[in-house]
Scaffold this motif. Structure first.
Motif, PDB file in Angstrom:
ATOM      1  N   UNK A 187      83.680  37.967  40.232  1.00 27.94           N
ATOM      2  CA  UNK A 187      84.664  36.950  40.606  1.00 27.94           C
ATOM      3  C   UNK A 187      85.166  36.206  39.365  1.00 27.94           C
ATOM      4  N   UNK A 188      84.252  35.808  38.485  1.00 28.97           N
ATOM      5  CA  UNK A 188      84.633  35.086  37.275  1.00 28.97           C
ATOM      6  C   UNK A 188      85.466  35.975  36.350  1.00 28.97           C
ATOM      7  N   UNK A 189      85.098  37.235  36.232  1.00 28.94           N
ATOM      8  CA  UNK A 189      85.847  38.165  35.379  1.00 28.94           C
ATOM      9  C   UNK A 189      87.279  38.307  35.884  1.00 28.94           C
ATOM     10  N   UNK A 190      87.437  38.455  37.195  1.00 32.53           N
ATOM     11  CA  UNK A 190      88.780  38.586  37.771  1.00 32.53           C
ATOM     12  C   UNK A 190      89.593  37.306  37.589  1.00 32.53           C
ATOM     13  N   UNK A 191      88.946  36.139  37.778  1.00 34.16           N
ATOM     14  CA  UNK A 191      89.638  34.865  37.597  1.00 34.16           C
ATOM     15  C   UNK A 191      90.065  34.673  36.140  1.00 34.16           C
ATOM     16  N   UNK A 192      89.209  35.117  35.231  1.00 27.88           N
ATOM     17  CA  UNK A 192      89.552  34.998  33.808  1.00 27.88           C
ATOM     18  C   UNK A 192      90.703  35.935  33.459  1.00 27.88           C
TER      19      UNK A 192
ATOM     20  N   UNK B 206      89.947  22.075  32.451  1.00 26.03           N
ATOM     21  CA  UNK B 206      88.803  21.751  31.610  1.00 26.03           C
ATOM     22  C   UNK B 206      87.497  21.531  32.353  1.00 26.03           C
ATOM     23  N   UNK B 207      87.566  21.468  33.672  1.00 24.02           N
ATOM     24  CA  UNK B 207      86.351  21.236  34.459  1.00 24.02           C
ATOM     25  C   UNK B 207      85.445  22.464  34.390  1.00 24.02           C
ATOM     26  N   UNK B 208      84.153  22.200  34.193  1.00 22.78           N
ATOM     27  CA  UNK B 208      83.196  23.298  34.078  1.00 22.78           C
ATOM     28  C   UNK B 208      82.821  23.815  35.463  1.00 22.78           C
ATOM     29  N   UNK B 209      82.782  25.135  35.571  1.00 15.24           N
ATOM     30  CA  UNK B 209      82.353  25.791  36.803  1.00 15.24           C
ATOM     31  C   UNK B 209      80.839  25.989  36.752  1.00 15.24           C
TER      32      UNK B 209
ATOM     33  N   UNK C  62      81.531  31.586  25.201  1.00 14.82           N
ATOM     34  CA  UNK C  62      80.200  32.158  25.021  1.00 14.82           C
ATOM     35  C   UNK C  62      79.185  31.056  24.728  1.00 14.82           C
ATOM     36  N   UNK C  63      78.116  31.025  25.498  1.00 14.38           N
ATOM     37  CA  UNK C  63      77.043  30.064  25.291  1.00 14.38           C
ATOM     38  C   UNK C  63      77.290  28.696  25.895  1.00 14.38           C
ATOM     39  N   UNK C  64      78.506  28.447  26.399  1.00 14.33           N
ATOM     40  CA  UNK C  64      78.820  27.133  26.974  1.00 14.33           C
ATOM     41  C   UNK C  64      79.142  27.198  28.460  1.00 14.33           C
ATOM     42  N   UNK C  65      79.742  28.295  28.894  1.00 12.27           N
ATOM     43  CA  UNK C  65      80.046  28.433  30.310  1.00 12.27           C
ATOM     44  C   UNK C  65      81.500  28.741  30.583  1.00 12.27           C
ATOM     45  N   UNK C  66      81.862  28.609  31.843  1.00 11.92           N
ATOM     46  CA  UNK C  66      83.229  28.894  32.291  1.00 11.92           C
ATOM     47  C   UNK C  66      83.899  27.601  32.719  1.00 11.92           C
ATOM     48  N   UNK C  67      85.180  27.494  32.371  1.00 13.63           N
ATOM     49  CA  UNK C  67      85.938  26.272  32.606  1.00 13.63           C
ATOM     50  C   UNK C  67      87.296  26.615  33.210  1.00 13.63           C
ATOM     51  N   UNK C  68      87.855  25.657  33.960  1.00 12.83           N
ATOM     52  CA  UNK C  68      89.205  25.832  34.494  1.00 12.83           C
ATOM     53  C   UNK C  68      90.153  25.862  33.304  1.00 12.83           C
ATOM     54  N   UNK C  69      90.974  26.892  33.246  1.00  9.78           N
ATOM     55  CA  UNK C  69      91.885  27.091  32.113  1.00  9.78           C
ATOM     56  C   UNK C  69      92.959  26.021  32.079  1.00  9.78           C
TER      57      UNK C  69
END
Length: 122
Positions: free
Chosen positions: A56-61, A33-36, A70-77
């Protein structure tokens, strides 16, 4: 989380970023849940292209390590326990393969390699 990139590395920068974020997740440094950092924010801090951090983010996702909202950011899954187990299993398998190759290079027989592993498991 500090990401250090090396321009002299043979590894592409996006892979260096990806590997370091993945390692931080696997080690627990980054928790569920931590935001990147934003793609642009990370790109600016590393002084690289936003395309690099986006890759990098696309590959991690795609690998299930992060989620992008969308509109909020990327988070640890969430639910990374299984991913962590699988990643560690791959690491152990890699170590075993290298140990077997090294043993063969040293002239060990299959029986000696089997005994070596059996002793290590006791």
């Amino acid at each position: 989380m500090d990401i250090i990139i090396s321009n002299s590395s043979g590894k592409p920068i996006y892979e260096q970023v990806e590997d370091q974020i993945k390692a931080a997740i696997l080690s627990g440094e980054l928790s569920e849940g931590e935001q990147l950092p934003s793609i642009r924010g990370l790109a600016n801090s590393l002084r690289v292209s936003a395309i690099t951090t986006k890759r990098a983010y696309t590959d991690l996702e795609a690998a299930g390590f992060i989620e992008t909202v969308q509109g909020k950011g990327s988070f640890v899954a969430g639910g990374n326990a299984e991913l962590i187990r699988e990643e560690r299993l791959r690491e152990v398998e890699g170590l075993m393969v290298r140990a077997i190759e090294r043993g063969r290079d040293m002239g060990l027989t299959s029986e000696e390699l089997t005994e070596m592993f059996a002793l290590g498991l006791e």
